[in-house]
Design a protein around this motif. Structure first.
Motif, PDB file in Angstrom:
ATOM      1  N   GLY A 145      25.020 116.761  73.538  1.00 26.48           N
ATOM      2  CA  GLY A 145      23.461 117.208  73.421  1.00 26.48           C
ATOM      3  C   GLY A 145      22.783 117.922  74.684  1.00 26.48           C
ATOM      4  O   GLY A 145      23.316 117.883  75.602  1.00 26.48           O
ATOM      5  N   CYS A 146      22.002 118.810  74.157  1.00 24.98           N
ATOM      6  CA  CYS A 146      21.583 119.884  75.065  1.00 24.98           C
ATOM      7  C   CYS A 146      20.404 120.494  74.858  1.00 24.98           C
ATOM      8  O   CYS A 146      19.896 120.148  73.477  1.00 24.98           O
ATOM      9  N   PRO A 147      19.317 120.971  75.421  1.00 23.44           N
ATOM     10  CA  PRO A 147      18.120 121.579  75.249  1.00 23.44           C
ATOM     11  C   PRO A 147      18.503 123.005  74.117  1.00 23.44           C
ATOM     12  O   PRO A 147      19.381 123.609  74.262  1.00 23.44           O
ATOM     13  N   ALA A 148      17.634 122.708  73.367  1.00 24.93           N
ATOM     14  CA  ALA A 148      17.633 123.965  72.268  1.00 24.93           C
ATOM     15  C   ALA A 148      16.801 125.232  72.717  1.00 24.93           C
ATOM     16  O   ALA A 148      17.265 126.207  72.873  1.00 24.93           O
ATOM     17  N   TRP A 149      15.674 124.758  73.055  1.00 29.47           N
ATOM     18  CA  TRP A 149      14.594 125.732  73.474  1.00 29.47           C
ATOM     19  C   TRP A 149      13.393 125.090  74.081  1.00 29.47           C
ATOM     20  O   TRP A 149      13.124 124.127  74.152  1.00 29.47           O
ATOM     21  N   ARG A 150      12.653 126.081  74.951  1.00 30.73           N
ATOM     22  CA  ARG A 150      11.555 125.393  75.696  1.00 30.73           C
ATOM     23  C   ARG A 150      10.334 126.493  75.171  1.00 30.73           C
ATOM     24  O   ARG A 150      10.480 127.657  75.159  1.00 30.73           O
ATOM     25  N   LEU A 151       9.307 125.799  74.599  1.00 31.31           N
ATOM     26  CA  LEU A 151       8.107 126.781  74.284  1.00 31.31           C
ATOM     27  C   LEU A 151       6.961 126.089  75.224  1.00 31.31           C
ATOM     28  O   LEU A 151       6.272 124.864  75.111  1.00 31.31           O
ATOM     29  N   GLY A 152       6.573 126.909  76.297  1.00 34.05           N
ATOM     30  CA  GLY A 152       5.485 126.252  77.294  1.00 34.05           C
ATOM     31  C   GLY A 152       6.282 125.146  77.770  1.00 34.05           C
ATOM     32  O   GLY A 152       7.419 125.254  78.303  1.00 34.05           O
ATOM     33  N   ASP A 153       5.373 124.041  77.829  1.00 32.63           N
ATOM     34  CA  ASP A 153       5.781 122.821  78.600  1.00 32.63           C
ATOM     35  C   ASP A 153       6.707 121.963  77.234  1.00 32.63           C
ATOM     36  O   ASP A 153       7.332 120.681  77.886  1.00 32.63           O
ATOM     37  N   GLU A 154       6.928 122.589  76.230  1.00 34.49           N
ATOM     38  CA  GLU A 154       7.337 121.517  75.421  1.00 34.49           C
ATOM     39  C   GLU A 154       9.122 121.991  75.004  1.00 34.49           C
ATOM     40  O   GLU A 154       9.492 123.078  74.720  1.00 34.49           O
ATOM     41  N   LEU A 155       9.921 121.005  75.434  1.00 30.83           N
ATOM     42  CA  LEU A 155      11.374 121.014  75.018  1.00 30.83           C
ATOM     43  C   LEU A 155      11.841 120.600  73.857  1.00 30.83           C
ATOM     44  O   LEU A 155      11.513 119.189  73.569  1.00 30.83           O
ATOM     45  N   THR A 156      12.627 121.216  73.207  1.00 27.25           N
ATOM     46  CA  THR A 156      13.327 120.884  71.955  1.00 27.25           C
ATOM     47  C   THR A 156      14.836 120.786  72.262  1.00 27.25           C
ATOM     48  O   THR A 156      15.539 121.358  72.812  1.00 27.25           O
ATOM     49  N   TRP A 157      15.296 119.517  71.947  1.00 26.35           N
ATOM     50  CA  TRP A 157      16.694 119.307  72.008  1.00 26.35           C
ATOM     51  C   TRP A 157      17.683 119.516  70.698  1.00 26.35           C
ATOM     52  O   TRP A 157      17.097 119.472  69.499  1.00 26.35           O
ATOM     53  N   CYS A 158      18.704 119.473  70.772  1.00 32.41           N
ATOM     54  CA  CYS A 158      19.700 119.567  69.605  1.00 32.41           C
ATOM     55  C   CYS A 158      21.100 118.999  70.091  1.00 32.41           C
ATOM     56  O   CYS A 158      21.393 118.765  71.126  1.00 32.41           O
ATOM     57  N   LEU A 159      21.850 118.882  69.021  1.00 33.82           N
ATOM     58  CA  LEU A 159      23.502 118.366  69.185  1.00 33.82           C
ATOM     59  C   LEU A 159      24.095 119.807  68.836  1.00 33.82           C
ATOM     60  O   LEU A 159      23.945 120.400  68.095  1.00 33.82           O
ATOM     61  N   ASP A 160      25.173 119.965  69.768  1.00 35.22           N
ATOM     62  CA  ASP A 160      25.952 121.159  69.788  1.00 35.22           C
ATOM     63  C   ASP A 160      27.592 120.935  69.484  1.00 35.22           C
ATOM     64  O   ASP A 160      27.959 120.151  70.407  1.00 35.22           O
ATOM     65  N   GLY A 161      27.971 121.769  68.434  1.00 33.64           N
ATOM     66  CA  GLY A 161      29.547 121.721  68.337  1.00 33.64           C
ATOM     67  C   GLY A 161      30.129 123.049  68.133  1.00 33.64           C
ATOM     68  O   GLY A 161      29.326 123.847  67.660  1.00 33.64           O
ATOM     69  N   GLN A 162      31.199 123.193  68.721  1.00 30.03           N
ATOM     70  CA  GLN A 162      31.923 124.474  68.551  1.00 30.03           C
ATOM     71  C   GLN A 162      33.184 124.416  67.870  1.00 30.03           C
ATOM     72  O   GLN A 162      34.083 123.650  68.102  1.00 30.03           O
ATOM     73  N   VAL A 163      33.599 125.549  67.218  1.00 24.34           N
ATOM     74  CA  VAL A 163      35.022 125.801  66.587  1.00 24.34           C
ATOM     75  C   VAL A 163      35.486 126.879  67.404  1.00 24.34           C
ATOM     76  O   VAL A 163      34.631 128.083  67.647  1.00 24.34           O
ATOM     77  N   TYR A 164      36.652 126.807  68.156  1.00 23.83           N
ATOM     78  CA  TYR A 164      37.073 127.756  68.852  1.00 23.83           C
ATOM     79  C   TYR A 164      37.404 129.182  68.327  1.00 23.83           C
ATOM     80  O   TYR A 164      37.259 130.415  68.546  1.00 23.83           O
ATOM     81  N   THR A 165      38.186 128.971  67.108  1.00 20.53           N
ATOM     82  CA  THR A 165      38.751 130.384  66.260  1.00 20.53           C
ATOM     83  C   THR A 165      38.069 130.245  64.950  1.00 20.53           C
ATOM     84  O   THR A 165      38.467 129.336  64.034  1.00 20.53           O
ATOM     85  N   VAL A 166      37.240 131.174  64.476  1.00 23.91           N
ATOM     86  CA  VAL A 166      36.880 131.439  63.149  1.00 23.91           C
ATOM     87  C   VAL A 166      36.988 132.681  62.822  1.00 23.91           C
ATOM     88  O   VAL A 166      38.242 133.072  62.139  1.00 23.91           O
ATOM     89  N   GLY A 167      36.156 133.669  63.342  1.00 25.74           N
ATOM     90  CA  GLY A 167      36.575 135.028  62.859  1.00 25.74           C
ATOM     91  C   GLY A 167      37.897 135.425  63.720  1.00 25.74           C
ATOM     92  O   GLY A 167      38.677 136.379  63.180  1.00 25.74           O
ATOM     93  N   ALA A 168      38.018 134.885  64.558  1.00 26.49           N
ATOM     94  CA  ALA A 168      39.561 135.081  65.445  1.00 26.49           C
ATOM     95  C   ALA A 168      40.720 134.792  64.671  1.00 26.49           C
ATOM     96  O   ALA A 168      41.685 135.280  64.769  1.00 26.49           O
ATOM     97  N   ALA A 169      40.591 133.698  63.874  1.00 23.49           N
ATOM     98  CA  ALA A 169      41.612 133.154  63.027  1.00 23.49           C
ATOM     99  C   ALA A 169      41.692 134.061  61.986  1.00 23.49           C
ATOM    100  O   ALA A 169      43.145 134.501  61.223  1.00 23.49           O
ATOM    101  N   VAL A 170      40.749 134.753  61.383  1.00 25.55           N
ATOM    102  CA  VAL A 170      40.994 135.805  60.285  1.00 25.55           C
ATOM    103  C   VAL A 170      41.530 137.198  60.969  1.00 25.55           C
ATOM    104  O   VAL A 170      42.384 137.682  60.253  1.00 25.55           O
TER     105      VAL A 170
END
Length: 268
Positions: A65-90
């Motif tokens: 769970g992390c901040p997505a972006w801030r616009l002025g004083d408003e902070l929007t949050w998101c859930l983030d997930g990563q895959v290590y090798t995508v184009g690298a696997a190709v």
């Protein structure tokens, strides 16, 4: 990434700004702002982010769970997930002589009905979310004398899509509702076969961003909002929308089979 816009009025002028990192600007430019929508990028690695709105969400399913972006004083949050090798696997498949170019994802992988029982776990640099197993090993399984290059390539496509689908499922569990769509960009979105397999495993539409410049457009959108102008972030039309072509039961069966092999790679 920080963008500053100036807003003029009778009383003078004021300034506002928005900021986020490179992936956040890319996600903002690519849309998917509504809570419960997902945004995916297929680059050297892969990322999947799901918006959670104005309140942070602590993942219990292997995401961050992390901040997505801030616009002025408003902070929007998101859930983030990563895959290590995508184009690298190709790229690895090309280096090994299994493919000649990225277009072979469709020429070879799309030229067979399925992977003929072959499973590929592209853990060439370990497995990231939701496993977080950096020492996991890549594996091809289920090969026979009848296995062809097309089956290996199709298994690689299945493996990439399975990892992204597991991230989306994890986000759905954290949000207590499945994602309604995934908006995607990155070089591998040129592969129609990958997009179809992704929609099949996700069991939701996959919308392809029409421009490779989502990050730059996101920075521009930040600046426009800072200047009091409307941002065109949700006005874009996807260059393609790919709908699932298999049943939910079949998708669950394919993901379970892939997970069984992935789990075995973590025992080494």
């Amino acid at each position: 990434v920080k963008a500053r816009g100036e807003r003029r009025s009778r009383g003078g002028k004021g300034a506002s700004e928005g900021e986020g990192d490179e992936r956040e600007a890319e996600r903002f430019g690519g849309g998917g702002h509504t809570a419960g929508e997902g945004k995916g990028t297929y680059g050297t690695g892969g990322f999947m982010r799901a918006g959670t709105g104005s309140r942070p969400t602590r993942s219990t399913n292997g995401l961050v769970g992390c901040p997505a972006w801030r616009l002025g004083d408003e902070l929007t949050w998101c859930l983030d997930g990563q895959v290590y090798t995508v184009g690298a696997a190709v790229s690895w498949l090309i280096d090994m002589g299994i493919m000649s170019e990225p277009a072979d994802l469709d020429h070879l992988g799309g030229g067979v009905a399925d992977a003929a029982g072959v499973t590929f776990v592209p853990a060439l640099a370990g497995l990231a979310a939701p496993y977080w197993k950096p020492h996991a090993k890549a594996a091809f399984t289920g090969m026979s004398l009848g296995t062809e290059r097309g089956h290996l390539v199709r298994a690689a496509i299945d493996g990439i899509a399975a990892q992204v689908a597991l991230l989306a499922q994890a986000a759905g569990r954290d949000l207590c509702a499945p994602l309604t769509r995934l908006r995607v960009d990155g070089g591998l979105t040129r592969s129609r076969t990958l997009l179809q397999v992704q929609a099949d495993l996700l069991q939701c539409p996959v919308e392809v961003y029409p421009s490779p410049h989502a990050t730059a457009l996101g920075v521009g959108a930040f600046a426009a909002l800072g200047a009091g102008l409307p941002a065109p972030s949700d006005a874009w039309r996807p260059s393609a929308v790919v709908e699932p072509a298999i049943s939910a039961d079949e998708a669950a069966h394919r993901l379970a089979r892939w997970r069984a092999v992935a789990d075995a790679t973590m025992d080494h």
